[in-house]
Design a protein around this motif. Structure first.
Motif, PDB file in Angstrom:
ATOM      1  N   ASP A  32       0.848  -1.182   0.000  1.00  0.00           N
ATOM      2  CA  ASP A  32       0.000   0.000   0.000  1.00  0.00           C
ATOM      3  C   ASP A  32       0.889   1.238   0.000  1.00  0.00           C
ATOM      4  OD1 ASP A  32       0.200  -1.002   3.030  1.00  0.00           O
ATOM      5  OD2 ASP A  32       0.153   1.182   2.998  1.00  0.00           O
ATOM      6  N   SER A  33       0.454   2.270  -0.690  1.00  0.00           N
ATOM      7  CA  SER A  33       1.302   3.431  -0.924  1.00  0.00           C
ATOM      8  C   SER A  33       1.564   4.226   0.338  1.00  0.00           C
ATOM      9  CB  SER A  33       0.685   4.322  -1.998  1.00  0.00           C
ATOM     10  OG  SER A  33      -0.663   4.592  -1.703  1.00  0.00           O
ATOM     11  N   LEU A  34       0.896   3.894   1.427  1.00  0.00           N
ATOM     12  CA  LEU A  34       1.122   4.599   2.676  1.00  0.00           C
ATOM     13  C   LEU A  34       2.536   4.372   3.182  1.00  0.00           C
ATOM     14  CD1 LEU A  34      -0.314   6.224   4.917  1.00  0.00           C
ATOM     15  CD2 LEU A  34      -0.881   4.057   5.995  1.00  0.00           C
ATOM     16  N   VAL A  57      -7.390  15.831   6.967  1.00  0.00           N
ATOM     17  CA  VAL A  57      -6.289  15.276   7.745  1.00  0.00           C
ATOM     18  C   VAL A  57      -5.695  14.097   6.979  1.00  0.00           C
ATOM     19  CG1 VAL A  57      -5.622  14.096   9.886  1.00  0.00           C
ATOM     20  CG2 VAL A  57      -7.305  15.954   9.939  1.00  0.00           C
ATOM     21  N   PHE A  58      -4.384  14.061   6.885  1.00  0.00           N
ATOM     22  CA  PHE A  58      -3.694  12.966   6.214  1.00  0.00           C
ATOM     23  C   PHE A  58      -2.834  12.193   7.210  1.00  0.00           C
ATOM     24  CE2 PHE A  58      -4.630  13.340   1.760  1.00  0.00           C
ATOM     25  CZ  PHE A  58      -5.046  14.645   1.603  1.00  0.00           C
ATOM     26  N   ALA A  83       2.007  14.892  -1.859  1.00  0.00           N
ATOM     27  CA  ALA A  83       1.016  13.841  -2.088  1.00  0.00           C
ATOM     28  C   ALA A  83       0.621  13.215  -0.769  1.00  0.00           C
ATOM     29  CB  ALA A  83       1.581  12.782  -3.027  1.00  0.00           C
ATOM     30  N   GLY A  84      -0.652  12.883  -0.654  1.00  0.00           N
ATOM     31  CA  GLY A  84      -1.156  12.265   0.558  1.00  0.00           C
ATOM     32  C   GLY A  84      -2.044  11.081   0.243  1.00  0.00           C
ATOM     33  N   PRO A  85      -2.050  10.055   1.101  1.00  0.00           N
ATOM     34  CA  PRO A  85      -2.825   8.847   0.809  1.00  0.00           C
ATOM     35  C   PRO A  85      -4.304   9.011   1.119  1.00  0.00           C
ATOM     36  CG  PRO A  85      -1.714   8.587   2.900  1.00  0.00           C
ATOM     37  CD  PRO A  85      -1.299   9.923   2.359  1.00  0.00           C
ATOM     38  N   GLU A  86      -5.118   8.401   0.268  1.00  0.00           N
ATOM     39  CA  GLU A  86      -6.543   8.288   0.530  1.00  0.00           C
ATOM     40  C   GLU A  86      -6.727   7.324   1.710  1.00  0.00           C
ATOM     41  OE1 GLU A  86      -8.083   5.252  -0.743  1.00  0.00           O
ATOM     42  OE2 GLU A  86     -10.130   5.733  -0.185  1.00  0.00           O
ATOM     43  N   GLN A 115      -4.635   4.668  -2.894  1.00  0.00           N
ATOM     44  CA  GLN A 115      -4.305   5.667  -3.894  1.00  0.00           C
ATOM     45  C   GLN A 115      -3.829   6.939  -3.212  1.00  0.00           C
ATOM     46  OE1 GLN A 115      -7.860   7.430  -5.884  1.00  0.00           O
ATOM     47  NE2 GLN A 115      -8.988   5.769  -4.918  1.00  0.00           N
ATOM     48  N   PHE A 116      -3.104   7.720  -3.979  1.00  0.00           N
ATOM     49  CA  PHE A 116      -2.559   8.976  -3.500  1.00  0.00           C
ATOM     50  C   PHE A 116      -3.199  10.149  -4.214  1.00  0.00           C
ATOM     51  CE2 PHE A 116       1.028   9.366  -0.639  1.00  0.00           C
ATOM     52  CZ  PHE A 116       1.312   8.043  -0.332  1.00  0.00           C
ATOM     53  N   TYR A 117      -3.443  11.224  -3.437  1.00  0.00           N
ATOM     54  CA  TYR A 117      -3.843  12.488  -4.021  1.00  0.00           C
ATOM     55  C   TYR A 117      -2.613  13.362  -4.138  1.00  0.00           C
ATOM     56  CZ  TYR A 117      -8.566  11.041  -2.730  1.00  0.00           C
ATOM     57  OH  TYR A 117      -9.739  10.358  -2.594  1.00  0.00           O
TER      58      TYR A 117
END
Lengths: 114, 111
Positions: free
Chosen positions: A97-99, B28-29, B90-93, B98-100
């Protein structure tokens, strides 16, 4: 290491034509993504895949289709190109996961639709 | 709707000057990432910030994550021409699938 490879690098299409963009990664990454980049808009996610055989829609999926038949490849298709699809397209992959892992990007495909 | 807004959009400075670019959101991310993109190439990750208030340094680049985890900043000290590029946050959904990405700051450092 090749990393993420996109083909072709440039393409010009006429309105209504179709094409497929190919993305290949050699890092054994599970996640793959297709983004488009337009001036002043940053990167917008078109579709993504969390594993072989699975795909999901992103922010701007209309007019595009994708397939992930093999883990290392992620294809982006345009069935009937429109001038609004003129953009630079980037493929990216990540380990899980991209986190927790960075996105590795290809060098992009510049598409012009006339 | 752009979840992540970056400012300024364009920045042109002389070599040796300092600068700060900002990445702001009403959301908030759990983490934020910063990427740099050079012409004709894809973005490359610079850093990930995870904890509210966190400060990370990468040579002359200092990254900070806001206490409320809604914003981040990138400060460059004594900018050099090699710093020229497009800087993206960039921050995660929520699901992390996915990333914004932010709108980007295009930096030009003039020798």
């Amino acid at each position: 290491n090749a990393g993420v490879t996109q083909t072709p690098k440039f393409r010009v299409l006429k309105t209504g034509q179709s094409m497929t963009l190919l993305c290949a990664q050699d890092m054994n990454h599970e996640y793959m993504y297709w983004y488009r980049q337009d001036p002043g808009m940053g990167l917008r996610l078109i579709h993504y895949s969390v594993g072989e055989g699975t795909t999901a829609k992103g922010e701007v999926p209309d007019g595009y289709n994708v397939s992930r038949l093999k883990k290392q490849n992620f294809l982006l298709g345009l069935e009937s190109a429109a001038p609004s699809q003129t953009s630079v397209y980037f493929c990216a992959s990540s380990y899980r996961d991209s986190l927790n892992s960075p996105l590795h990007f290809g060098n992009g495909t510049r598409l012009t639709v006339t | 709707t752009q979840l992540l807004e970056q400012s300024p959009q364009f920045l042109s400075i002389q070599e040796g000057e300092n600068l700060t670019v900002y990445c702001n959101s009403s959301s908030v991310f759990s983490s934020l990432q910063w990427y740099r993109q050079e012409p004709g190439e894809g973005p490359v990750l610079l850093v990930t910030v995870v904890t509210g208030g966190e400060v990370k340094k990468l040579k002359r680049l200092t990254f900070q994550f806001g206490d409320a985890r809604k914003d981040s900043s990138l400060h460059i000290t004594a900018a050099q021409p090699g710093d020229t590029g497009l800087y993206l946050c960039a921050g995660p959904e929520n699901t992390g699938n996915q990333f914004y990405f932010g709108t980007g700051t295009s930096l030009t450092v003039i020798p």
